[in-house]
Every structure is written in C-alpha cells, then in structure tokens.
Design an enzyme around this catalytic site. Structure first.
Site, PDB file in Angstrom:
ATOM      1  N   LYS A   1      -6.649 -32.908   9.834  1.00 54.85           N
ATOM      2  CA  LYS A   1      -7.372 -32.303   8.721  1.00 54.85           C
ATOM      3  C   LYS A   1      -8.580 -33.162   8.387  1.00 54.85           C
ATOM      4  CE  LYS A   1      -6.921 -33.197   4.642  1.00 54.85           C
ATOM      5  NZ  LYS A   1      -7.704 -34.014   3.673  1.00 54.85           N
TER       6      LYS A   1
ATOM      7  N   GLY B   1     -10.148  20.922   6.030  1.00 49.76           N
ATOM      8  CA  GLY B   1     -10.865  22.157   5.794  1.00 49.76           C
ATOM      9  C   GLY B   1     -11.347  22.752   7.103  1.00 49.76           C
TER      10      GLY B   1
ATOM     11  N   LYS C   1      -7.183   2.252  -2.702  1.00 51.02           N
ATOM     12  CA  LYS C   1      -7.081   2.613  -1.291  1.00 51.02           C
ATOM     13  C   LYS C   1      -8.220   2.037  -0.455  1.00 51.02           C
ATOM     14  CE  LYS C   1      -7.904   6.913   0.014  1.00 51.02           C
ATOM     15  NZ  LYS C   1      -7.728   8.337   0.358  1.00 51.02           N
TER      16      LYS C   1
ATOM     17  N   ALA D   1     -15.912   6.857  -2.947  1.00 54.13           N
ATOM     18  CA  ALA D   1     -14.811   5.886  -2.872  1.00 54.13           C
ATOM     19  C   ALA D   1     -14.045   5.819  -4.179  1.00 54.13           C
ATOM     20  CB  ALA D   1     -15.357   4.505  -2.516  1.00 54.13           C
TER      21      ALA D   1
ATOM     22  N   ARG E   1      -0.614   8.164  -2.011  1.00 55.28           N
ATOM     23  CA  ARG E   1       0.313   8.045  -0.875  1.00 55.28           C
ATOM     24  C   ARG E   1       0.332   6.648  -0.268  1.00 55.28           C
ATOM     25  NH1 ARG E   1      -1.644  12.675   2.935  1.00 55.28           N
ATOM     26  NH2 ARG E   1      -0.223  11.597   4.370  1.00 55.28           N
TER      27      ARG E   1
ATOM     28  N   GLY F   1     -15.419   6.533   1.779  1.00 55.49           N
ATOM     29  CA  GLY F   1     -14.985   5.143   1.845  1.00 55.49           C
ATOM     30  C   GLY F   1     -13.677   4.921   2.552  1.00 55.49           C
TER      31      GLY F   1
END
Length: 452
Positions: free
Chosen positions: A346, A134, A20, A7, A13, A99
């Site tokens: 509340k 790959g 990320k 990770a 990008r 990750g």
C-alpha cells in the site's frame, strides 16, 4: 439538435429503493450510458426529465451540461416531454431518448435524425416476441398510420411484430404543436408521446422510420432479470471488440469490464476477471483467472497469477504478481518486481528487481533495487493516529518475520536477521539482529489438563 432524455419512472418491478435509471450496467448507471451517447451527438440542448428519486438522481449523475427538468406528477411520456418543451430550440430537431434504454448506439441515432430533417422519424424494430411494446400499425402501402399500446391494442394489432422503441426525432415546432393537442383518453389516463403519430397522419405529414443494428439496442430495463440480460449483452459486445483488437480471452462469456480496458498486442486474459475504472494492459501481459483490476496500469510482459487484486496501482514491465497478491492505492512497481502470494502493498514504491514473495505487508515504504523481503515481514507504519515511512535502500536483505517500526531506514546492502524488530536505522552493509537470547529449561513439564 435538442435531446430530451426521459428518466422520471419509478421502476416498481426493480423492487429497489434505488431509482431505476441509477442501477449499474457495466459499472455505469443506466442513464449515464444514455447521457454519454447523447453527448457524442453534440446537441445544442441536452435535457433530462427526472421524477422518481429526484435529488438522488441529480447527485449521482456527473453532467454539468444537463438541463434538469422535474416531472411531478408523472402522467406519461407525452407529459414528460411537455415539461422540457420550454428549454428546446424551436429551429432545431428534437430527439427523445429513454434513460432505461442504455445500449442505443450513436450511429443508429444519427440515421434517425437524418430522417427527421423535415418529418417525424420513429425508431422501430421487429421482434419475435413483441409483448409489452407498442405496435406500429401501417396501411396496405406500408405507410405508418399510428402506434397502439399493447393495453389498448386489438387481437389483430397485438399480432404485429414491428414495435415502437419510443425513440423519435422531429422538428421542434411540430412537436410543440402536437404536444398541445395530446389527450389522456386511454386505459392508463396518461399522455402518450406515441399519439403524435396519428396526429401527423391526420395532418398529412410524412412519417419515416429507421431501424437499429440489432434488437439489443432498444432493449429497456424494467426488472433485475432484464438488467442482468443487458449486462451479458454489453459484456459480450465488449469481449468481441477486445478479441477483434487482438486480445486472447480464455472465455469471452466470463469477463466483466466495468469501465475502460485498453490492451496492447498479445494480451491474454483468463476467466472470471473484473476490470473497473480505466485499466491499461500493455503488450504481452498475461492475467490469470479471477483477478480484479481497478484503475491500474500493467507494464509489458508482466504476469498476474490467479486471484490478484490491484487498485490504483502501477506494475512495471516484466513484473510477476500473485497468486493472491493485493496491490492497494499508491503502489508503484518498477521493472522486474516480484510480489508473491498473500503479499499486500500500500502506498509503496519498489525499484527494479526487488522481491516480496511470501506473506508480507509493506505500507508507506520506499524500496530500492534488488531488495529481498522475507516471509512474514511487515512495516509497522501506523501508530493509531499517524502514518510513517519506511525506507529500504538498494541490495538490502530483510529476513523472515521482521517488523520495521517506522519511521526507519535500512541502509544500502544491509541485512536484517530473521525475527528482528527494527526500531532504529540499520546501517549499510552490516547485519542487524534484535531477538531474545534462546533459552532451554531442563526439567520443565508441559501443564496437564485438570481432572474434574
């Protein structure tokens, strides 16, 4: 087994200052999904290799059982696993996860680990468009020869549709040996973990493969577009699971579950609803469109009308809520309570069959049974520094446009006339009114605009 989660990537990008792996999917960080799945396999050792975002990642992830391993500099996947190697149990199998691949399923990983008892096992999948992945290169007999990254692949190799997911499992002793022989002689000058496949072939070691239930399991996140695509996949899977359990969804494409949603029988959920944290919908609950529920429990037979917002609150059985109602933290409603449009509650408790149907604010209050709270009523619970409690006992009637200046008590069966500002306790079974005497002034004329 040992589990290593990689990770450390920057995720350029994503165009974000947030690392990320911390971007949310279904209300939970990408890497947290992977950690939770890894935990379900009950590993002896659970390592997370981190790099970009460093301490931010460590502070955002709740994982006291993790061994944190820093990769700096970041020189590829093989280099990342090298950093974790000193923490791994030699006699165990090591499973390598990513990750930013959050949808991988425990059942798939169990099959992969089973294949790795005495061999290198690779998780592969066939894709209609294998671009970016790959490729798995096999010989004529179907044996795996190597994995070639797209940047280094020939035109013939790029036409291969079976791709490497990056997820591997193998005996730790063999992993350590092959990591020590890795080279960075490639286009990226990085140490590829995938190069251990060619080493295994050269050493005559068996290579086995396993496949996921579907290609969606191995989809990774490298951009906001991909993140959105995975979000919809996850939400669709959640919607299908709910429907299989008997929940009726108006449109399975328009529901967002960002946590845990537990439903009883005959629950109905309309479109565009959001569920966060842990939400329980008991039997025969109906949720109208565009409602938001966070850490809430809705009792059997209750109905929520459109645009209601409920957070850290409890609605008892047979309640009627909304539309446009807001129940804030600490609200607890007993059976048969009605809370109508533009009513905000509340830290308040309502006993059975009480009603606040229109345009009211009730905060820090204890409300008895069969109480009627009129339109425009507010509890004045805050003096700018401290908050105080209002108590409204059973069978009280609160007229419209009433202000209850806490701390104050309305006695059992009391009635407050419309427009009352209550600053002292109202006695039970009596009418209490405080308003200015009405006056009409003869001969009065409305002011006129001055001519310039």
């Amino acid at each position: 087994m040992n589990i290593v989660i990689l990770a450390a990537g920057q995720g350029k990008r994503m165009h974000s200052n947030l690392p990320k792996v911390l971007h949310p999917l279904a209300g939970k960080a990408l890497v947290q999904h992977v950690i939770d799945t890894a935990r379900s396999l009950d590993p002896q050792t659970l390592c997370l290799v981190y790099g970009h975002g460093g301490e931010v990642v460590r502070t955002r992830i709740d994982a006291p059982d993790l061994i944190w391993v820093l990769q700096d500099p970041q020189l590829g996947t093989g280099h990342a696993v090298m950093q974790a190697l000193p923490h791994l149990k030699d006699a165990a199998i090591t499973l390598v996860l990513y990750g930013d691949v959050p949808l991988i399923q425990a059942e798939t990983l169990q099959r992969l680990v089973h294949e790795a008892r005495d061999a290198l096992a690779i998780l592969t999948v066939e894709l209609a468009d294998p671009s970016g992945y790959g490729r798995i290169v096999r010989n004529a007999g179907g044996d795996v020869l190597r994995i070639v990254e797209q940047k280094d692949a020939s035109a013939e190799e790029r036409a291969i549709r079976e791709v490497n997911t990056g997820i591997v499992a193998l005996p730790t002793a063999r992993l350590a040996e092959w990591l020590g022989r890795l080279s960075n002689d490639n286009a990226q000058q990085e140490y590829y973990l995938t190069d251990i496949v060619a080493m295994a072939v050269a050493d005559g070691e068996p290579i086995r493969t396993a496949q996921p239930q579907g290609a969606w399991e191995m989809l990774g996140v490298n951009s906001k577009v991909q993140l959105a695509e995975l979000e919809r996949i996850q939400q669709r899977r959640t919607a299908e699971r709910l429907m299989e359990q008997g929940v009726r969804l108006a449109d399975p494409a328009r529901i967002d579950v960002r946590g845990e949603l537990v439903c009883g029988r005959d629950v109905f959920i309309d479109v565009n609803c959001v569920f966060e944290g842990r939400v329980v919908l008991e039997e025969a609950v109906e949720i109208g469109p565009a409602c938001v529920l966070k850490n809430a429990c809705i009792g059997a037979g209750s109905r929520l009308a459109a645009f209601s917002h409920i957070e850290d609150a409890i609605v008892g059985p047979d309640g009627v809520i909304g539309p446009f109602a807001r129940l804030r933290p600490g609200t607890e409603l007993a059976a048969g309570v009605h809370v109508g449009n533009f009513v905000e509650l509340k830290n308040s408790k309502f006993a059975a069959k009480s009603k606040a149907n229109h345009l009211a604010y009730v905060g820090d209050a204890i409300v008895g049974s069969r109480v009627n709270i009129g339109a425009g009523t507010i509890t004045c619970n805050y003096d700018g520094a401290n908050k105080y409690q209002t108590i409204i006992e059973d069978d009280a009637f609160i007229g419209s446009d009433t202000q209850l200046v806490a701390p104050v008590t309305v006695g059992r069966g009391a009635t407050l006339g419309a427009g009352t500002t209550l600053t002292r306790d109202a006695p039970p079974d009596m009418l209490t009114v405080s308003r200015a005497r009405q006056v009409s002034i003869p001969g009065w004329k409305r002011p006129q605009k001055t001519k310039k």
